[in-house]
Design an enzyme around this catalytic site. Structure first.
Site, PDB file in Angstrom:
ATOM      1  N   SER A 190       0.906  -1.199   0.140  1.00  0.00           N
ATOM      2  CA  SER A 190      -0.006   0.133   0.054  1.00  0.00           C
ATOM      3  C   SER A 190       0.907   1.035  -0.005  1.00  0.00           C
ATOM      4  CB  SER A 190      -1.083   0.074   1.224  1.00  0.00           C
ATOM      5  OG  SER A 190      -1.447   1.305   1.338  1.00  0.00           O
ATOM      6  N   TYR A 203      -1.376  -0.651  10.717  1.00  0.00           N
ATOM      7  CA  TYR A 203      -1.664  -1.093   9.725  1.00  0.00           C
ATOM      8  C   TYR A 203      -0.718  -1.042   8.588  1.00  0.00           C
ATOM      9  CZ  TYR A 203      -3.993  -0.984   4.918  1.00  0.00           C
ATOM     10  OH  TYR A 203      -4.260  -1.461   3.426  1.00  0.00           O
TER      11      TYR A 203
HETATM   12  P1  NAD Z   1     -11.531  -6.250   0.780  1.00  0.00           P
HETATM   13  O1  NAD Z   1     -12.296  -6.180   2.165  1.00  0.00           O
HETATM   14  O2  NAD Z   1     -12.454  -6.386  -0.434  1.00  0.00           O
HETATM   15  O3  NAD Z   1     -10.404  -7.269   0.690  1.00  0.00           O
HETATM   16  C1  NAD Z   1      -9.612  -7.568   1.844  1.00  0.00           C
HETATM   17  C2  NAD Z   1      -9.906  -9.093   2.145  1.00  0.00           C
HETATM   18  O4  NAD Z   1      -9.191  -9.581   3.060  1.00  0.00           O
HETATM   19  C3  NAD Z   1     -11.292  -9.455   2.495  1.00  0.00           C
HETATM   20  O5  NAD Z   1     -12.167  -9.865   1.406  1.00  0.00           O
HETATM   21  C4  NAD Z   1     -11.049 -10.911   3.350  1.00  0.00           C
HETATM   22  O6  NAD Z   1     -11.451 -12.106   2.511  1.00  0.00           O
HETATM   23  C5  NAD Z   1      -9.810 -10.869   3.601  1.00  0.00           C
HETATM   24  N1  NAD Z   1      -9.386 -11.200   5.074  1.00  0.00           N
HETATM   25  C6  NAD Z   1      -9.451 -10.194   6.062  1.00  0.00           C
HETATM   26  N2  NAD Z   1      -8.943 -10.821   6.966  1.00  0.00           N
HETATM   27  C7  NAD Z   1      -8.626 -12.144   6.699  1.00  0.00           C
HETATM   28  C8  NAD Z   1      -8.664 -13.264   7.416  1.00  0.00           C
HETATM   29  N3  NAD Z   1      -8.363 -13.278   8.593  1.00  0.00           N
HETATM   30  N4  NAD Z   1      -8.376 -14.603   6.861  1.00  0.00           N
HETATM   31  C9  NAD Z   1      -8.819 -14.705   5.460  1.00  0.00           C
HETATM   32  N5  NAD Z   1      -9.030 -13.582   4.710  1.00  0.00           N
HETATM   33  C10 NAD Z   1      -9.070 -12.470   5.424  1.00  0.00           C
HETATM   34  O7  NAD Z   1     -10.764  -4.998   0.522  1.00  0.00           O
HETATM   35  P2  NAD Z   1      -9.614  -4.404  -0.551  1.00  0.00           P
HETATM   36  O8  NAD Z   1      -9.139  -2.946  -0.270  1.00  0.00           O
HETATM   37  O9  NAD Z   1      -9.549  -5.011  -1.667  1.00  0.00           O
HETATM   38  O10 NAD Z   1      -7.947  -5.240   0.101  1.00  0.00           O
HETATM   39  C11 NAD Z   1      -7.104  -5.981  -0.586  1.00  0.00           C
HETATM   40  C12 NAD Z   1      -5.857  -5.705  -0.242  1.00  0.00           C
HETATM   41  O11 NAD Z   1      -5.502  -4.194  -0.506  1.00  0.00           O
HETATM   42  C13 NAD Z   1      -5.617  -5.687   1.258  1.00  0.00           C
HETATM   43  O12 NAD Z   1      -4.261  -6.244   1.552  1.00  0.00           O
HETATM   44  C14 NAD Z   1      -5.322  -4.044   1.530  1.00  0.00           C
HETATM   45  O13 NAD Z   1      -4.721  -3.934   2.741  1.00  0.00           O
HETATM   46  C15 NAD Z   1      -4.928  -3.684   0.282  1.00  0.00           C
HETATM   47  N6  NAD Z   1      -5.067  -2.342   0.085  1.00  0.00           N
HETATM   48  C16 NAD Z   1      -6.274  -1.642  -0.048  1.00  0.00           C
HETATM   49  C17 NAD Z   1      -6.290  -0.222  -0.348  1.00  0.00           C
HETATM   50  C18 NAD Z   1      -7.800   0.404  -0.465  1.00  0.00           C
HETATM   51  O14 NAD Z   1      -7.606   1.751  -0.597  1.00  0.00           O
HETATM   52  N7  NAD Z   1      -8.852  -0.160  -0.307  1.00  0.00           N
HETATM   53  C19 NAD Z   1      -4.995   0.396  -0.397  1.00  0.00           C
HETATM   54  C20 NAD Z   1      -3.989  -0.162  -0.430  1.00  0.00           C
HETATM   55  C21 NAD Z   1      -3.820  -1.415  -0.102  1.00  0.00           C
END
Ligand code: NAD
Ligand code: MG
Length: 298
Positions: A190, A203
């Site tokens: 991220s 985080y």
């Molecule tokens: P999202 O909520 O759609 O996806 C995150 C997923 O993580 C969830 O769907 C869930 O299935 C999984 N998860 C969480 N805890 C878990 C556990 N204990 N066991 C199994 N699965 C688990 O949100 P997203 O934003 O698509 O996130 C995906 C990745 O992108 C993450 O690593 C997040 O940190 C990263 N990210 C997101 C953003 C943003 O702005 N949305 C920015 C930078 C990085």
């Protein structure tokens, strides 16, 4: 109307501005519960055989960025196993339907990756049901309610580390013996790993660890196994992670500070995952690809 990804458009207005309807959802948020749905390319992503015959395991692929990557991988010709939490079953079934619509095999592997035993089973089950493994996407992540240093509990800190960092180690360690030269590992870090926002220090440090893990493993994985490992660093993207235990006022401004003045949509990340997974990026390892909305990762 879904965006047509083949025509030139103004990227500032191609997707919606900061969300108007936000709800604070319990962790993990689900896409079925969101009133403004993220665009994960369900209607717009078109494949061209770039991952034909590959077998991919993606964590956190029921929703958000992982879902966009899973749909794109299937449309590029891959069979896809997805991991998610049991509470996200409905989101996962929607993704499975898109994978099957693309004519590919969908394998659903629910479970909590914050436990080592489950991570080992996850990889073993994916390998067994897909008949091998060529691509691993470590994308699952937890953010939840962010607070200051004095309010942050050891329990939350521990959960973040287990889910975002330990699981990456456990799943990668279990997968490597099954991966052949040419395989690709892609992690999701991220912008927070480079430039943490206030009160998101816990985080953010997990995301810095993911970037460092990616660089640190890249040489031995290539020299000893012929495996590439890279990471994608998203900026602010509209997904359930944002609404899960989120702050309504902050959510309504999501993406406003980028030069686009809007959040990214998961579909805008999918092509980067496809590129890193495909043989086209055969000389690329240990790299962090920013898809940050202009926020940068320097
Ligand atoms: P999202 O909520 O759609 O996806 C995150 C997923 O993580 C969830 O769907 C869930 O299935 C999984 N998860 C969480 N805890 C878990 C556990 N204990 N066991 C199994 N699965 C688990 O949100 P997203 O934003 O698509 O996130 C995906 C990745 O992108 C993450 O690593 C997040 O940190 C990263 N990210 C997101 C953003 C943003 O702005 N949305 C920015 C930078 C990085
Ligand atoms: Mg989810």
């Amino acid at each position: 109307m879904p965006t047509d990804l083949t025509t030139v458009q103004d990227p500032r207005t191609e997707y919606p501005g900061p969300p108007k309807n936000v709800e604070v959802l319990p962790t993990p948020g689900t896409q079925v519960a969101m009133s403004e749905k993220p665009d994960c390319g369900e209607k717009s992503y078109k494949g061209s055989g770039r991952l034909a015959g590959r077998r991919a395991l993606l964590t956190g692929a029921d929703s958000g960025i992982g879902r966009a990557a899973a749909i794109a991988f299937a449309r590029e010709g891959a069979d896809v196993a997805i991991n998610y939490l049991p509470a996200e079953q409905k989101d996962a079934e929607e993704v499975a339907a898109f994978i099957r619509e693309a004519g590919r095999k969908a394998v659903l592997l629910p479970g909590d990756i914050s436990h080592e035993g489950f991570c080992q089973r996850l990889v073993a089950d994916a390998v067994e049901q897909l008949g091998g493994l060529d691509i691993l996407v470590n994308n699952a992540g937890k953010m939840g309610k962010t607070q200051g240093i004095t309010e942050t509990s050891t329990e939350r800190f521990d959960e973040l580390m287990k889910t975002n960092v330990y699981a990456l180690f456990w799943i990668t360690k279990a997968a490597v013996p099954h991966l052949k030269p040419g395989a690709s590992i892609i992690n999701t870090t991220s912008v927070q790993g480079y430039d943490p926002s206030p009160n998101i220090f816990d985080y953010a440090m997990t995301k810095a660890a993911i970037a460092n893990f990616t660089k640190g493993l890249s040489k031995p994985l290539m020299e000893d196994h012929g495996i590439r490992i890279n990471a994608v660093a998203p900026g602010p993207v509209w997904t359930p992670l944002q609404e899960a235990d989120g702050d309504k006022d902050k959510l309504k401004k999501l993406g406003e500070s980028t030069p686009f003045k809007r959040p990214g949509q998961p579909v805008e990340l999918a092509p980067t995952y496809v590129l890193l997974a495909s043989q086209e990026s055969s000389y690329t390892t240990g790299e962090i690809y920013g898809v940050t909305g202009g926020m940068g990762i320097a």
